[in-house]
Motif scaffolding. Sequence first.
Motif, PDB file in Angstrom:
ATOM      1  N   UNK A  14       0.815  -1.218   0.000  1.00 28.05           N
ATOM      2  CA  UNK A  14       0.000   0.000   0.000  1.00 28.05           C
ATOM      3  C   UNK A  14       0.848   1.267   0.000  1.00 28.05           C
ATOM      4  N   UNK A  15       2.144   1.148   0.301  1.00 29.46           N
ATOM      5  CA  UNK A  15       3.017   2.321   0.338  1.00 29.46           C
ATOM      6  C   UNK A  15       3.207   2.954  -1.038  1.00 29.46           C
ATOM      7  N   UNK A  16       2.846   2.214  -2.088  1.00 35.06           N
ATOM      8  CA  UNK A  16       3.001   2.744  -3.449  1.00 35.06           C
ATOM      9  C   UNK A  16       2.204   4.031  -3.658  1.00 35.06           C
ATOM     10  N   UNK A  17       1.144   4.193  -2.843  1.00 37.65           N
ATOM     11  CA  UNK A  17       0.307   5.376  -3.019  1.00 37.65           C
ATOM     12  C   UNK A  17       1.085   6.662  -2.720  1.00 37.65           C
ATOM     13  N   UNK A  18       2.159   6.547  -1.930  1.00 41.64           N
ATOM     14  CA  UNK A  18       2.981   7.719  -1.635  1.00 41.64           C
ATOM     15  C   UNK A  18       3.656   8.271  -2.885  1.00 41.64           C
ATOM     16  N   UNK A  19       3.952   7.388  -3.856  1.00 36.64           N
ATOM     17  CA  UNK A  19       4.592   7.842  -5.092  1.00 36.64           C
ATOM     18  C   UNK A  19       3.708   8.841  -5.821  1.00 36.64           C
ATOM     19  N   UNK A  20       2.406   8.565  -5.810  1.00 34.36           N
ATOM     20  CA  UNK A  20       1.468   9.464  -6.480  1.00 34.36           C
ATOM     21  C   UNK A  20       1.296  10.752  -5.679  1.00 34.36           C
ATOM     22  N   UNK A  21       1.191  10.619  -4.362  1.00 35.60           N
ATOM     23  CA  UNK A  21       1.009  11.801  -3.515  1.00 35.60           C
ATOM     24  C   UNK A  21       2.223  12.729  -3.549  1.00 35.60           C
ATOM     25  N   UNK A  22       3.414  12.159  -3.748  1.00 36.97           N
ATOM     26  CA  UNK A  22       4.640  12.962  -3.739  1.00 36.97           C
ATOM     27  C   UNK A  22       4.704  13.927  -4.918  1.00 36.97           C
ATOM     28  N   UNK A  23       3.876  13.693  -5.943  1.00 42.22           N
ATOM     29  CA  UNK A  23       3.839  14.633  -7.063  1.00 42.22           C
ATOM     30  C   UNK A  23       3.261  15.972  -6.632  1.00 42.22           C
ATOM     31  N   UNK A  24       2.422  15.942  -5.604  1.00 42.75           N
ATOM     32  CA  UNK A  24       1.817  17.158  -5.060  1.00 42.75           C
ATOM     33  C   UNK A  24       2.676  17.723  -3.931  1.00 42.75           C
ATOM     34  N   UNK A  25       3.196  16.833  -3.085  1.00 48.21           N
ATOM     35  CA  UNK A  25       4.012  17.260  -1.935  1.00 48.21           C
ATOM     36  C   UNK A  25       5.117  16.224  -1.715  1.00 48.21           C
ATOM     37  N   UNK A  26       6.358  16.674  -1.841  1.00 47.08           N
ATOM     38  CA  UNK A  26       7.486  15.746  -1.779  1.00 47.08           C
ATOM     39  C   UNK A  26       7.748  15.221  -0.362  1.00 47.08           C
ATOM     40  N   UNK A  27       7.064  15.774   0.640  1.00 44.08           N
ATOM     41  CA  UNK A  27       7.239  15.276   2.000  1.00 44.08           C
ATOM     42  C   UNK A  27       6.819  13.813   2.113  1.00 44.08           C
ATOM     43  N   UNK A  28       5.914  13.394   1.207  1.00 39.24           N
ATOM     44  CA  UNK A  28       5.429  12.018   1.264  1.00 39.24           C
ATOM     45  C   UNK A  28       6.519  11.008   0.908  1.00 39.24           C
ATOM     46  N   UNK A  29       7.506  11.440   0.133  1.00 37.07           N
ATOM     47  CA  UNK A  29       8.623  10.538  -0.169  1.00 37.07           C
ATOM     48  C   UNK A  29       9.431  10.242   1.096  1.00 37.07           C
TER      49      UNK A  29
END
Length: 432
Positions: free
Chosen positions: A51-66
Amino acid sequence: MIITIVSLIDQFLNINIPTYKDYQFFSYLFESNTKGDILRVQVASKKFKSRLKIFDELSRVNRKYLAIKAVFDRIPEDSKFIVVPGKIDDTILLYHLRNEVDKLNGIEDTTSNLDKTISQIASLYYTQSFNGNAKRRQYIGETDKSNRICRFCGQQVPIVSFNNTAHAISESLGNKSIICREECDNCNERFSRTIEPDIANMLSSLLTIYSIHGKNGIRTTAGKNFKLSLNEATKSDTNVGTITIQLQQKFPENIEDFFKEQLSLDASTLKYIPQNVYKCLCKYVVSVVNKRYLADFRKTIDWINSTTRYCKLPIVAIGDAQIKMEAPYLIVSIRKTNNYNYPYCFALFAIANTIFAFIIPFTSKNKYHFTTPKKYKIFQEMIQSWYNRIKWSFNKLSSSQRTYTRVDFTLQIPPECKLGKDYFVLNKKNNL
């Protein structure tokens, strides 16, 4: 809403969940109950990792998710971790939570006696620690210069400026990472001329011997009849380098007799005012405490700023840290209860092989001054009980008179070390 993640890895993670939409996302990431509440105990299963893969998509908006994903990636697969509501920054509570995680993962508990001590501290004090050698700089205070108010003089822009980097703990003691944004340039310069040189002079020989890297490298300690320096160019994996002692004295005919003598080094040029050392230690504490506590330290700050005159202060405990501290380490504890038998704020400060335990005087939340033997005894017993692995001595740092630390020592050369190979003795008359 903020949640804290505690796992088997060393790094604790605070995650800000500002909106209901964000909460829904984390409810998807973590296991929840039937009401949709995130469960306290989670498992880093394969399903969770996927489920952590969803962070890859969110990081396009905010790099803190990486960065958040990188922490979750490091949690060992199938290990259990804890999700706690709120931002947990209390060192003692984090220690408790980490022990809970260890137990959840079947790691044997070998610190039951220490846990008892930690529980006692946690019941009375809110505690934070500050590492002067952290990989990332830790900034204390207001980001916007135009909104900063100096903690020590109470002035702000344009009356004062905040252009220089103000180290919360003296850079001369090896602090590279703890920065106070709320110390103006005027106060920073004044402390560097007044109280900060005193603690450096008091600890000078230790800063040299233990190779503490200050603002200008490793300090050379020089007295009237000696000079002590350290050459790191000769450093190997098993030592800190070559320590050189230059002495102004007559050597005996038999050099072995020299090593049997007790040497007295005249350190009278390294003078310091004991009360200035106490002031400096307290200045470090005021530099790092959360802004919400500053009002409680107004009289303490007035004392730090004042011309140094004799006043009766609590005794300071000084002990052998038993390990080498390559950079300063500060632990600050603030009382959570109204039990006035305990000081409102006390701190531990460690550098080289030395650790100080001291009460912050003149706070508004203290009912007593802790200067009488009866009242101070409570703090003395507290320190000796809570930190019983350290051999403490109790010292008065109230004096406003200049003094210096007497240095007497004997050079002990192990029998396996050979003259001319492992160590060298040079003098003006003969090269030995």
